[in-house]
Enzyme design. Structure first.
Site, short mmCIF file in Angstrom:
data_model
loop_
_atom_site.label_atom_id
_atom_site.label_comp_id
_atom_site.label_asym_id
_atom_site.label_seq_id
_atom_site.Cartn_x
_atom_site.Cartn_y
_atom_site.Cartn_z
CB SER A 39 43.27 43.95 35.51
OG SER A 39 44.64 43.65 35.42
CG ASP A 346 44.08 37.48 30.02
OD1 ASP A 346 45.13 37.31 30.67
OD2 ASP A 346 43.27 38.39 30.27
CG HIS A 349 44.43 39.43 33.68
ND1 HIS A 349 44.26 39.92 32.41
CD2 HIS A 349 44.71 40.50 34.48
CE1 HIS A 349 44.41 41.25 32.43
NE2 HIS A 349 44.69 41.62 33.67
#
Ligand SMILES: *[C@@H]1O[C@H](CO)[C@@H](O)[C@H](O)[C@H]1NC(C)=O
Ligand SMILES: *[C@@H]1O[C@H](CO)[C@@H](O)[C@H](O)[C@H]1NC(C)=O
Ligand SMILES: *[C@@H]1O[C@H](CO)[C@@H](O)[C@H](O)[C@H]1NC(C)=O
Length: 384
Positions: A39, A346, A349
């Site tokens: 991610s 978040d 990240h």
């Protein structure tokens, strides 16, 4: 590779000169980027394959969710910008995409090794071996289309790389954080040292596979300080002595990341001798991220344990962009007023501002071994 330039750089690296001088050789003129990862560099794979990213992701730069786990751009987006390319499309996305300057195989939750999880319990099927298999298929199928006479003049030809672009492209990799996270969850149930060695071995196998397919320039990020993820720091209350460092990062978790990085670095050195025509640059992303976290205030950011998007109070954790019930009231876990002052978007990240800060520091080679800027990273002949 430019042989004269290569030998020149090899000599400079061996004689320990500064990167400014190394960078005086011509830039590499990469025609494309192929990226592999999780991610941290997913630009739309998981969003296309499963569910779209939830608002307010993307709000800062794209003004709508854009398949990225951030308010804006990721480090890979700044890499694309630095090399003069448009943003990289996710390989699996079929809407509005262009692969003329490469493709992104990175997928959120992805690991180097296979995990015993599915998408429905937080995993992804797109492990590193699947990403390289997708790359092989991408290369074979685009070559077939490119060489079909009917396609020759068509617009499609601009939307796919030329076969000769593949050996000249840069192959960027940023993966391992989720393997370390899985190993952290199994501490005490397995020998972490053996597991980390095995993870790195699987990584090396995929680099060798890409090399067999003609990849030559590799830009390899090590893994970040997982013990400094804001969601971990935020939820660590009254730690016992030695559990956290002076920044509030969890020591044993960072130690596992450091062990992975040390083994990864040794593996890169081994790969240099096994893959003589490759240029492998090892990028110490851990140190770049840790430097930002250690100097958050000085660099104009709030406390690194603060999370911009999501609700994380009173033992309630509602993920960024989701709704949940707190004290009988429905709450939408939205974002902070000024994401540019936060490091963590978040909890896991980074924000665009943090990604930009990190990219500004790693792309000129100051965190690389050898210390070569990304624009020049094809010139390395490798260390003995
Ligand atoms: C997944 O499960 C299989 C069978 O139980 C086991 O052999 C393997 O080690 C597991 N893999 C991981 C990464 O935990
Ligand atoms: C929920 O209740 C707890 C305990 O009464 C209180 O401390 C907290 O502020 C409340 N949270 C919200 C969002 O109302
Ligand atoms: C790279 O850029 C950073 C940030 O601008 C700067 O502090 C550093 O000195 C630069 N390093 C090199 C080797 O140019």
């Amino acid at each position: 590779m430019d042989v004269i330039g290569g030998i020149f750089v090899f000599w400079l690296v061996m004689s320990g000169v500064k990167s400014e001088e190394v960078n005086s050789v011509p830039s590499c003129d990469f025609p494309a980027i192929f990226n592999f990862g999780d991610s941290n560099s997913d630009t739309g794979c998981m969003a296309a394959a499963f569910f779209p990213m939830a608002s307010p992701c993307g709000e800062t730069f794209f003004h709508e969710p854009a398949g990225r786990a951030s308010d804006g751009r990721l480090i890979i987006d700044f890499i694309a910008k630095q090399l003069g390319f448009p943003l990289l499309s996710a390989y699996i996305d079929s809407i509005g995409t262009s692969y003329g300057h490469g493709a992104n195989f990175a997928a959120g939750s992805s690991t180097i090794r296979r995990q015993n999880r599915t998408f429905f319990d937080g995993g992804t099927p797109f492990t590193l071996e699947i990403q390289t298999a997708q790359f092989n298929q991408f290369k074979a199928r685009t070559a077939k289309f490119f060489n079909q006479a009917g396609w020759r003049q068509s617009f499609l030809q601009k939307a796919i790389p030329r076969p000769e672009d593949f050996p000249k492209a840069i192959y960027t990799m940023d993966i391992g954080q989720n393997d370390i996270a899985a190993a952290i969850n199994r501490v005490g149930k397995e020998d972490s040292h053996d597991v980390i060695s095995d993870i790195v071995q699987h990584f090396a196998t995929q680099v060798q596979n890409l090399y067999k397919e003609g990849a030559r320039t590799f830009w390899i990020h090590n893994t970040g300080p997982i013990g400094c993820l804001a969601v971990t720091m935020h939820n660590t209350h009254n730690p016992v002595a030695g559990y956290v460092d002076q920044n509030g990062c969890v020591n044993y978790q960072n130690d596992m990341a450091k062990e992975f990085n040390e083994k990864l670095k040794n593996t890169v050195v081994t790969l240099r001798s096994q893959l003589p025509a490759a240029s492998l640059t090892y990028v110490d992303l851990f140190s770049a991220k840790y430097q930002l976290i250690s100097n958050a205030k000085k660099e104009g950011f709030v406390d690194p344990s603060k999370i911009c998007c999501g609700y994380h109070e009173d033992a309630n954790d509602i993920w960024c962009g989701n709704k949940g019930i707190v004290n009988g009231t429905e709450i939408f876990a939205g974002s902070c007023e000024d994401p540019s002052s936060y490091i963590s978007w978040d909890g896991v990240h980074y924000t665009e501002a943090a990604n930009r800060w990190i990219a500004d520091r790693i792309l000129n080679g100051s965190f690389s071994d050898p210390p070569i800027a990304i624009t020049h990273s094809c010139h390395e002949l490798g260390s003995p």
